[in-house]
Design a protein around this motif. Structure first.
Motif, PDB file in Angstrom:
ATOM      1  N   ARG A   1       0.844  -1.224   0.040  1.00 30.40           N
ATOM      2  CA  ARG A   1       0.076  -0.014  -0.036  1.00 30.40           C
ATOM      3  C   ARG A   1       0.864   1.314   0.083  1.00 30.40           C
ATOM      4  O   ARG A   1       2.054   1.441   0.313  1.00 30.40           O
ATOM      5  N   MET A   2       0.258   2.331  -0.330  1.00 26.03           N
ATOM      6  CA  MET A   2       0.952   3.473  -0.263  1.00 26.03           C
ATOM      7  C   MET A   2       1.417   4.139   1.028  1.00 26.03           C
ATOM      8  O   MET A   2       0.583   3.820   2.045  1.00 26.03           O
ATOM      9  N   GLY A   3       2.620   4.285   1.268  1.00 28.46           N
ATOM     10  CA  GLY A   3       3.184   5.103   2.531  1.00 28.46           C
ATOM     11  C   GLY A   3       3.907   6.328   2.284  1.00 28.46           C
ATOM     12  O   GLY A   3       4.070   6.780   0.991  1.00 28.46           O
ATOM     13  N   GLY A   4       4.252   6.920   3.558  1.00 28.69           N
ATOM     14  CA  GLY A   4       4.717   8.378   3.026  1.00 28.69           C
ATOM     15  C   GLY A   4       3.394   9.421   3.238  1.00 28.69           C
ATOM     16  O   GLY A   4       2.509   9.172   2.539  1.00 28.69           O
TER      17      GLY A   4
ATOM     18  N   LEU B   1      -5.672  10.440  -0.505  1.00 23.82           N
ATOM     19  CA  LEU B   1      -7.072  10.627   0.174  1.00 23.82           C
ATOM     20  C   LEU B   1      -7.579  11.766  -0.722  1.00 23.82           C
ATOM     21  O   LEU B   1      -8.814  11.856  -0.802  1.00 23.82           O
ATOM     22  N   LEU B   2      -6.939  12.901  -1.033  1.00 20.93           N
ATOM     23  CA  LEU B   2      -7.758  14.029  -1.513  1.00 20.93           C
ATOM     24  C   LEU B   2      -8.199  13.651  -3.034  1.00 20.93           C
ATOM     25  O   LEU B   2      -9.217  14.125  -3.441  1.00 20.93           O
ATOM     26  N   ALA B   3      -7.595  12.941  -3.753  1.00 21.91           N
ATOM     27  CA  ALA B   3      -8.035  12.356  -4.841  1.00 21.91           C
ATOM     28  C   ALA B   3      -9.200  11.482  -4.591  1.00 21.91           C
ATOM     29  O   ALA B   3     -10.203  11.467  -5.548  1.00 21.91           O
ATOM     30  N   SER B   4      -9.369  10.632  -3.671  1.00 21.35           N
ATOM     31  CA  SER B   4     -10.340   9.982  -3.514  1.00 21.35           C
ATOM     32  C   SER B   4     -11.567  10.808  -3.239  1.00 21.35           C
ATOM     33  O   SER B   4     -12.691  10.390  -3.524  1.00 21.35           O
ATOM     34  N   LEU B   5     -11.299  11.852  -2.601  1.00 28.98           N
ATOM     35  CA  LEU B   5     -12.599  12.749  -2.100  1.00 28.98           C
ATOM     36  C   LEU B   5     -13.031  13.897  -3.467  1.00 28.98           C
ATOM     37  O   LEU B   5     -13.715  14.579  -3.051  1.00 28.98           O
ATOM     38  N   ASP B   6     -12.354  13.462  -4.637  1.00 29.80           N
ATOM     39  CA  ASP B   6     -12.653  14.388  -5.581  1.00 29.80           C
ATOM     40  C   ASP B   6     -12.513  15.649  -5.445  1.00 29.80           C
ATOM     41  O   ASP B   6     -13.058  16.725  -5.903  1.00 29.80           O
ATOM     42  N   PHE B   7     -11.371  16.027  -4.975  1.00 28.47           N
ATOM     43  CA  PHE B   7     -10.712  17.415  -4.952  1.00 28.47           C
ATOM     44  C   PHE B   7     -10.265  17.691  -6.214  1.00 28.47           C
ATOM     45  O   PHE B   7     -10.171  16.970  -7.515  1.00 28.47           O
ATOM     46  N   LYS B   8     -10.549  19.215  -6.664  1.00 28.77           N
ATOM     47  CA  LYS B   8     -10.582  19.627  -8.095  1.00 28.77           C
ATOM     48  C   LYS B   8      -9.134  19.378  -8.840  1.00 28.77           C
ATOM     49  O   LYS B   8      -9.191  18.580  -9.847  1.00 28.77           O
ATOM     50  N   ARG B   9      -8.156  19.312  -8.233  1.00 26.46           N
ATOM     51  CA  ARG B   9      -6.894  19.056  -8.567  1.00 26.46           C
ATOM     52  C   ARG B   9      -5.815  18.678  -7.566  1.00 26.46           C
ATOM     53  O   ARG B   9      -5.789  19.476  -6.527  1.00 26.46           O
TER      54      ARG B   9
ATOM     55  N   THR C   1     -13.556  13.837  11.574  1.00 24.57           N
ATOM     56  CA  THR C   1     -14.622  12.801  10.749  1.00 24.57           C
ATOM     57  C   THR C   1     -13.837  12.376   9.740  1.00 24.57           C
ATOM     58  O   THR C   1     -14.242  10.780   9.550  1.00 24.57           O
ATOM     59  N   LEU C   2     -13.159  12.708   8.995  1.00 21.63           N
ATOM     60  CA  LEU C   2     -12.267  12.018   7.929  1.00 21.63           C
ATOM     61  C   LEU C   2     -11.294  11.032   8.529  1.00 21.63           C
ATOM     62  O   LEU C   2     -11.501   9.936   8.080  1.00 21.63           O
ATOM     63  N   ALA C   3     -10.838  11.400   9.691  1.00 16.71           N
ATOM     64  CA  ALA C   3     -10.070  10.338  10.079  1.00 16.71           C
ATOM     65  C   ALA C   3     -10.841   8.975  10.593  1.00 16.71           C
ATOM     66  O   ALA C   3     -10.444   8.009  10.558  1.00 16.71           O
ATOM     67  N   ALA C   4     -11.863   9.156  11.132  1.00 14.41           N
ATOM     68  CA  ALA C   4     -12.953   8.264  11.646  1.00 14.41           C
ATOM     69  C   ALA C   4     -13.453   7.363  10.645  1.00 14.41           C
ATOM     70  O   ALA C   4     -13.676   6.258  10.686  1.00 14.41           O
ATOM     71  N   ALA C   5     -13.699   8.024   9.502  1.00 11.31           N
ATOM     72  CA  ALA C   5     -14.031   7.275   8.336  1.00 11.31           C
ATOM     73  C   ALA C   5     -12.898   6.271   7.854  1.00 11.31           C
ATOM     74  O   ALA C   5     -13.074   5.268   7.648  1.00 11.31           O
ATOM     75  N   ARG C   6     -11.664   6.776   7.769  1.00 12.10           N
ATOM     76  CA  ARG C   6     -10.570   6.055   7.438  1.00 12.10           C
ATOM     77  C   ARG C   6     -10.239   4.947   8.329  1.00 12.10           C
ATOM     78  O   ARG C   6      -9.970   3.746   8.027  1.00 12.10           O
ATOM     79  N   ALA C   7     -10.335   4.933   9.394  1.00 15.00           N
ATOM     80  CA  ALA C   7     -10.175   4.225  10.723  1.00 15.00           C
ATOM     81  C   ALA C   7     -11.425   3.113  10.456  1.00 15.00           C
ATOM     82  O   ALA C   7     -11.137   1.857  10.870  1.00 15.00           O
ATOM     83  N   SER C   8     -12.443   3.517  10.448  1.00  7.45           N
ATOM     84  CA  SER C   8     -13.528   2.465  10.151  1.00  7.45           C
ATOM     85  C   SER C   8     -13.605   1.703   8.952  1.00  7.45           C
ATOM     86  O   SER C   8     -13.844   0.484   8.876  1.00  7.45           O
ATOM     87  N   LEU C   9     -13.151   2.433   7.817  1.00  4.29           N
ATOM     88  CA  LEU C   9     -13.184   1.397   6.551  1.00  4.29           C
ATOM     89  C   LEU C   9     -11.670   1.020   6.180  1.00  4.29           C
ATOM     90  O   LEU C   9     -11.882   0.173   5.175  1.00  4.29           O
ATOM     91  N   GLY C  10     -10.492   1.536   6.806  1.00  4.17           N
ATOM     92  CA  GLY C  10      -9.127   1.111   6.286  1.00  4.17           C
ATOM     93  C   GLY C  10      -8.755   2.117   5.413  1.00  4.17           C
ATOM     94  O   GLY C  10      -7.561   2.502   5.436  1.00  4.17           O
ATOM     95  N   GLU C  11      -9.647   2.747   4.453  1.00  6.50           N
ATOM     96  CA  GLU C  11      -9.203   3.745   3.589  1.00  6.50           C
ATOM     97  C   GLU C  11     -10.379   4.580   3.096  1.00  6.50           C
ATOM     98  O   GLU C  11     -11.628   4.017   3.030  1.00  6.50           O
TER      99      GLU C  11
ATOM    100  N   PRO D   1     -10.508  -0.147  15.185  1.00  2.00           N
ATOM    101  CA  PRO D   1     -10.080   0.526  13.846  1.00  2.00           C
ATOM    102  C   PRO D   1      -9.552  -0.652  12.853  1.00  2.00           C
ATOM    103  O   PRO D   1      -8.740  -1.610  13.268  1.00  2.00           O
ATOM    104  N   VAL D   2     -10.204  -0.648  11.502  1.00  4.30           N
ATOM    105  CA  VAL D   2      -9.678  -1.407  10.329  1.00  4.30           C
ATOM    106  C   VAL D   2      -8.225  -1.073  10.244  1.00  4.30           C
ATOM    107  O   VAL D   2      -7.268  -2.151  10.063  1.00  4.30           O
ATOM    108  N   SER D   3      -7.715  -0.040  10.446  1.00  2.00           N
ATOM    109  CA  SER D   3      -6.408   0.623  10.153  1.00  2.00           C
ATOM    110  C   SER D   3      -6.007   1.788  10.848  1.00  2.00           C
ATOM    111  O   SER D   3      -7.017   2.796  11.090  1.00  2.00           O
TER     112      SER D   3
END
Length: 459
Positions: free
Chosen positions: A99-102, A110-118, A372-382, A431-433
């Motif tokens: 998986r991606m690290g760093g 993360l920001l790409a997944s959230l559909d940030f403009k660029r 809230t974003l961190a809770a979503a990540r912890a719940s789902l893994g990503e 948490p899943v992760s």
């Protein structure tokens, strides 16, 4: 309200650099460990355990430190310094997950997944293996120089196969796992992980000379920048370069990004064990940026480097909110920051000056986006889509929330010339992760802060 604020943040363009790596995970079992012990011999492994190597320069160093970690059941991380061992590890293990690290890579995905403009991500080292871990999203781009001009491609189209690669190998172990070390049967007492972290001279933190002249153009393209990875700088290199060389370049990079447009820059700080290097990073880079993110232990490290050892020790020993507030105010003032963001397991905090254009309520909403974003990540893994944010909204604030607020109100009485706001964290029980949660908090908080500034006409 929080979901609306995230929607507004998604209209932003963000630049993130510099550190990416591959996290290669192995779920250990007794058979895998037994095979390693048998390959080197129990006596040789025991002898090397007694020598307790502080870094991994040959395979036996790894096996000895791994067995020691399994015997004690304690999580450990040991640096790998011999780049030639990439092949040995890859030949000996089938990785269960890559998986991606760093920080830069995690935040970009993360920001790409959230559909940030660029989302423009940059790392000086990009092999095909690393590039393949970036999400296949059209809004995720990598800057390249093509025909003397700046161009943007997806990372998977911009890699260079001869680049060095940083692979952190993570060996997960479970309580109850057994194996033999000679006549001794070892049962692992606690679950944990053993991390072999790459620390190679070939991995450096910088912008390639061909790309540097285009940093002002990149700065014009984005609303904010999130920079990280400076903990990877070494004090000295065998080619004669040193930390001062790379920190001078890092300062120039920030000035170049801001040359044509005063783009807001956030520095995500990570623990630097070497005090001399930590001090160099703090004094060179903090005054160049607008925002810094760190956890409470990192506040203590920074204060120690700034010459406040007693306050630093108090934070380490007692972890009181009032000490963190005092320490945060010192860092904000001495480093001339616009805003300081502190993330801990039970609360998030902003410290800024009284003349910040945002109200305390707006600042609090920005922090809530982060947790809230961190809770979503912890719940789902990503986090895979903007809709995943709703999962985080269903996670309750932690049970210490009221206590945190009470202690904070006491601390706040001494902060008249500052705006200091706090929110309890949304804490996922199982948490899943936990990987990347701090980066997720900082990215969510900083980008929503920018969205609120833009709403106010202050961006």
């Amino acid at each position: 309200m929080n979901a609306r604020l995230l929607d507004e943040a998604r209209d932003l363009s963000i630049y993130t650099a510099y550190n990416t790596n591959v996290d290669a995970i192995v779920y250990l079992n007794g058979g895998i460990v037994q095979r390693l012990v048998d390959e080197f011999g129990a006596d040789a492994v025991k002898k090397r355990i007694d020598e307790y190597p502080r870094e991994i320069d040959e395979p036996l160093d790894f096996v000895a430190r791994l067995v020691h970690a399994l015997k004690t059941g304690k999580p450990m991380a040991v640096p790998l310094v011999n780049e030639n061992l990439h092949t040995w590890f890859d030949d000996h293990f089938d990785y269960d997950v890559e998986r991606m690290g760093g920080q830069a890579g995690i935040i970009a995905n993360l920001l790409a997944s959230l559909d940030f403009k660029r989302v423009i991500v940059y790392t000086p080292h990009l092999t095909g293996r690393q590039a393949g871990l970036f999400l296949d999203r059209p809004n995720l781009l990598f800057p390249v120089v093509d025909g003397g001009r700046l161009a943007f491609r997806h990372p998977r189209e911009a890699y260079r196969e001869n680049d060095p690669i940083k692979v952190n190998r993570i060996f997960e172990f479970r309580a109850g796992m057994t194996f033999k070390l000679g006549s001794e049967t070892i049962t692992v007492p606690f679950s944990g992980r053993f991390i072999v972290s790459s620390r190679f001279e070939s991995i450096r933190i910088y912008t390639e000379p061909a790309l540097r002249p285009f940093l002002p153009e990149i700065g014009e393209e984005v609303d904010g920048a999130i920079l990280s990875g400076y903990q990877g700088i070494k004090l000295r290199y065998s080619d004669g370069k040193d930390a001062n060389h790379y920190l001078k370049m890092a300062k120039e990079d920030i000035m170049l990004l801001k040359r044509r447009k005063d783009v807001k820059v956030h520095l995500e700080f990570a623990s630097i064990q070497n005090r001399a290097l930590r001090k160099k990073v703090i004094y060179n880079l903090f005054p160049m940026v607008d925002s810094v993110g760190m956890d409470e232990s990192e506040i203590a490290y920074v204060l120690n480097a700034l010459g406040y050892p007693k306050l630093s020790e108090r934070i380490f020993t007692y972890n009181r909110i009032e000490d963190s507030v005092l320490g945060g105010k010192i860092i904000l003032d001495e480093m001339n920051l616009e805003i300081l963001q502190i993330h801990t397991i039970y609360y998030l905090m902003y410290i800024t000056l009284k003349d910040n254009p945002l109200t305390e309520e707006e600042l609090r909403k920005s922090l809530e986006v982060g947790t809230t974003l961190a809770a979503a990540r912890a719940s789902l893994g990503e986090v895979k889509s903007p809709q995943d944010y709703r999962v985080g909204m269903n996670v309750p604030f932690n049970e210490r929330g009221e206590y945190v607020k009470l202690r904070f109100e006491e601390a706040k009485r001494r902060t008249r010339e500052y705006k200091v706001v706090i929110t309890p964290t949304r804490l996922v029980k199982k948490p899943v992760s936990t990987v990347g949660l701090g980066d997720t908090i900082s990215a969510g908080a900083f980008t929503s802060y920018l969205a609120l500034l833009r709403e106010r006409g202050a961006l």
